[in-house]
Design a protein around this motif. Structure first.
Motif, mmCIF file in Angstrom:
data_model
loop_
_atom_site.group_PDB
_atom_site.id
_atom_site.type_symbol
_atom_site.label_atom_id
_atom_site.label_comp_id
_atom_site.label_asym_id
_atom_site.label_seq_id
_atom_site.Cartn_x
_atom_site.Cartn_y
_atom_site.Cartn_z
ATOM 1 N N ALA A 78 0.831 -1.205 0.000
ATOM 2 C CA ALA A 78 0.000 0.000 0.000
ATOM 3 C C ALA A 78 0.868 1.258 0.000
ATOM 4 O O ALA A 78 0.536 2.252 -0.658
ATOM 5 N N VAL A 79 1.992 1.216 0.734
ATOM 6 C CA VAL A 79 2.915 2.353 0.744
ATOM 7 C C VAL A 79 3.481 2.602 -0.657
ATOM 8 O O VAL A 79 3.501 3.740 -1.139
ATOM 9 N N LEU A 80 3.921 1.536 -1.311
ATOM 10 C CA LEU A 80 4.529 1.675 -2.637
ATOM 11 C C LEU A 80 3.515 2.143 -3.679
ATOM 12 O O LEU A 80 3.774 3.069 -4.450
ATOM 13 N N VAL A 81 2.353 1.485 -3.703
ATOM 14 C CA VAL A 81 1.319 1.859 -4.681
ATOM 15 C C VAL A 81 0.832 3.279 -4.422
ATOM 16 O O VAL A 81 0.667 4.087 -5.349
ATOM 17 N N LEU B 253 -0.290 8.620 -5.865
ATOM 18 C CA LEU B 253 -0.672 9.926 -5.340
ATOM 19 C C LEU B 253 0.176 11.061 -5.896
ATOM 20 O O LEU B 253 -0.018 12.227 -5.509
ATOM 21 N N ARG B 254 1.126 10.734 -6.779
ATOM 22 C CA ARG B 254 1.858 11.793 -7.467
ATOM 23 C C ARG B 254 0.949 12.560 -8.424
ATOM 24 O O ARG B 254 1.271 13.676 -8.854
ATOM 25 N N LEU C 236 -5.960 1.778 -11.073
ATOM 26 C CA LEU C 236 -6.551 0.748 -11.926
ATOM 27 C C LEU C 236 -5.466 -0.071 -12.615
ATOM 28 O O LEU C 236 -5.577 -1.299 -12.731
ATOM 29 N N ALA C 237 -4.398 0.602 -13.043
ATOM 30 C CA ALA C 237 -3.298 -0.104 -13.700
ATOM 31 C C ALA C 237 -2.626 -1.080 -12.735
ATOM 32 O O ALA C 237 -2.303 -2.218 -13.105
ATOM 33 N N PHE C 238 -2.412 -0.663 -11.499
ATOM 34 C CA PHE C 238 -1.834 -1.564 -10.505
ATOM 35 C C PHE C 238 -2.756 -2.756 -10.246
ATOM 36 O O PHE C 238 -2.298 -3.903 -10.115
ATOM 37 N N PRO D 193 -0.722 17.894 1.516
ATOM 38 C CA PRO D 193 -1.845 17.002 1.192
ATOM 39 C C PRO D 193 -1.384 15.620 0.756
ATOM 40 O O PRO D 193 -2.059 14.626 1.039
ATOM 41 N N TYR D 194 -0.237 15.548 0.095
ATOM 42 C CA TYR D 194 0.287 14.256 -0.366
ATOM 43 C C TYR D 194 0.497 13.301 0.800
ATOM 44 O O TYR D 194 0.107 12.121 0.744
ATOM 45 N N VAL D 195 1.088 13.803 1.886
ATOM 46 C CA VAL D 195 1.355 12.957 3.059
ATOM 47 C C VAL D 195 0.054 12.522 3.720
ATOM 48 O O VAL D 195 -0.102 11.367 4.116
ATOM 49 N N VAL D 196 -0.893 13.451 3.816
ATOM 50 C CA VAL D 196 -2.183 13.127 4.441
ATOM 51 C C VAL D 196 -2.906 12.048 3.644
ATOM 52 O O VAL D 196 -3.437 11.081 4.209
ATOM 53 N N ARG D 197 -2.919 12.185 2.340
ATOM 54 C CA ARG D 197 -3.590 11.195 1.493
ATOM 55 C C ARG D 197 -2.868 9.849 1.541
ATOM 56 O O ARG D 197 -3.510 8.793 1.512
ATOM 57 N N LEU D 198 -1.544 9.890 1.634
ATOM 58 C CA LEU D 198 -0.783 8.644 1.715
ATOM 59 C C LEU D 198 -1.106 7.898 3.011
ATOM 60 O O LEU D 198 -1.222 6.662 3.010
#
Length: 350
Positions: A109-112, A117-118, A129-131, A217-222
């Motif tokens: 989940a961390v990697l995906v 989220l970029r 969806l690709a993953f 926001p990137y960190v929060v969403r991650l």
């Protein structure tokens, strides 16, 4: 005072009632296949509870953080398949196998999430969806001879605790599923009340304003993505114990789309709504298949028999009705009724 305590009392009472359900012979003709103490009904309710818990994990992403992911099934599939492989192929005990599966599911989940989220919006949905498609392809192609391909992957019952094996232990599986559902629900409820959870809701509403305040926001969403993925992996492990094997259908993006439908039906942003939506969707999916093959449907004229014999058509029609006439889903409708009774504004939180 009554308004303050009725909700936790209702939650505790519901859990106690569900825990005692196997001890009673309650019948709901047309809804359940038999009394609640029978094996078939308990198996159905067990699956309903786990899918409901999985819908709660998806609501953490979609309802709380505003992330439309089409790859949530990947975390669930990792829980199913990796747990089965660790037990049956690597011959690990159930405890170490569970810890290893949960750790790898969280890392995945961390990697995906870190990659997906970029980008945002529909681009994020397409990357997830690709993953998911890649994971599904690996499973269906029987990668390394580990996944079983289209036939799925079974688990030797000798690798499982005796209390969770056999028809006579269906009650134990039901109580295990209930415990997982309560744990997942409590974890998501706790997270939503933390500072990180409040930031998730704020990012969903206005990411630019949150960024101006100095929060990324990137960190929060991650954090939301990883928490949802880890909990989905946990539910996947429990699903493997209940089903006795892993089915490749749970790896498909269409399974994630089903989770989205469950959350919207129940009410996005309302945890108990997502749980209710997952339970009802699974229940209807199973029971409508029985109804579709019944004589009441097969005896109808072709213009009615053909669509009514398709459970997905009926579920789709139900989805359209809820979206058009019940904004906020079932939770929103029930909340408005409750607010009318209490004379106050409805609340989405649970």
């Amino acid at each position: 005072m009554i308004a303050r305590w009725w909700r936790p009392t209702l939650v505790v009472g519901s859990v106690v009632l569900l825990a005692l359900l196997p001890q009673f012979r309650l019948s709901l003709p047309g809804v359940l296949p038999g009394p609640t103490s029978t094996v078939g009904t308990l198996q159905l309710l067990t699956v309903c509870l786990l899918i409901g818990a999985l819908a709660v994990t998806y609501d953490l992403l979609f309802g709380l953080a505003g992330l439309l992911s089409f790859g949530h099934a990947l975390s669930f599939a990792i829980g199913c398949y990796l747990f089965a492989i660790a037990l049956d192929r690597w011959h690990l005990a159930i405890g170490p196998a569970a810890l290893l599966t949960l750790a790898i599911g969280t890392l995945a989940a961390v990697l995906v999430g870190a990659i997906s989220l970029r980008v945002g919006g529909i681009s994020f949905a397409m990357v997830t969806l690709a993953f998911a498609q890649a994971g599904s392809l690996l499973v269906y192609r029987n990668f390394g001879g580990y996944t079983g391909g289209e036939e799925g992957l079974g688990v030797n019952s000798a690798r499982l605790p005796g209390l969770l094996v056999g028809v006579v232990n269906t009650k134990n599986l039901y109580w295990t599923a209930l415990a997982i559902a309560v744990l997942v629900y409590a974890a998501v409820a706790w997270l939503s009340r933390t500072h990180a959870g409040r930031m998730m809701a704020a990012v969903r509403e206005n990411a630019l304003r949150v960024q101006v305040l100095g929060v990324r926001p990137y960190v929060v969403r991650l954090i939301a993505f990883v928490a949802g993925g880890a909990l989905a992996t946990l539910v996947g492990m429990a699903y493997l114990l209940v089903q006795g094997g892993a089915n490749p259908q749970v790896t498909t993006p269409s399974f994630t789309l089903s989770l989205l439908v469950m959350v919207v039906l129940g009410g996005a942003g309302a945890r108990w709504g997502a749980l209710l939506g997952g339970i009802l969707y699974t229940l209807f999916d199973q029971r409508l298949a029985v109804l579709a093959s019944s004589s009441r449907i097969t005896s109808l004229p072709g213009v009615l028999r053909v669509p009514l014999s398709q459970p997905l058509f009926l579920l789709g029609a139900l989805f359209v009705v809820v979206v058009l006439f019940l904004p906020g889903g079932l939770a929103g409708a029930i909340g408005r009724l409750g607010a009318a009774g209490w004379g106050r504004e409805p609340s989405k939180s649970t």
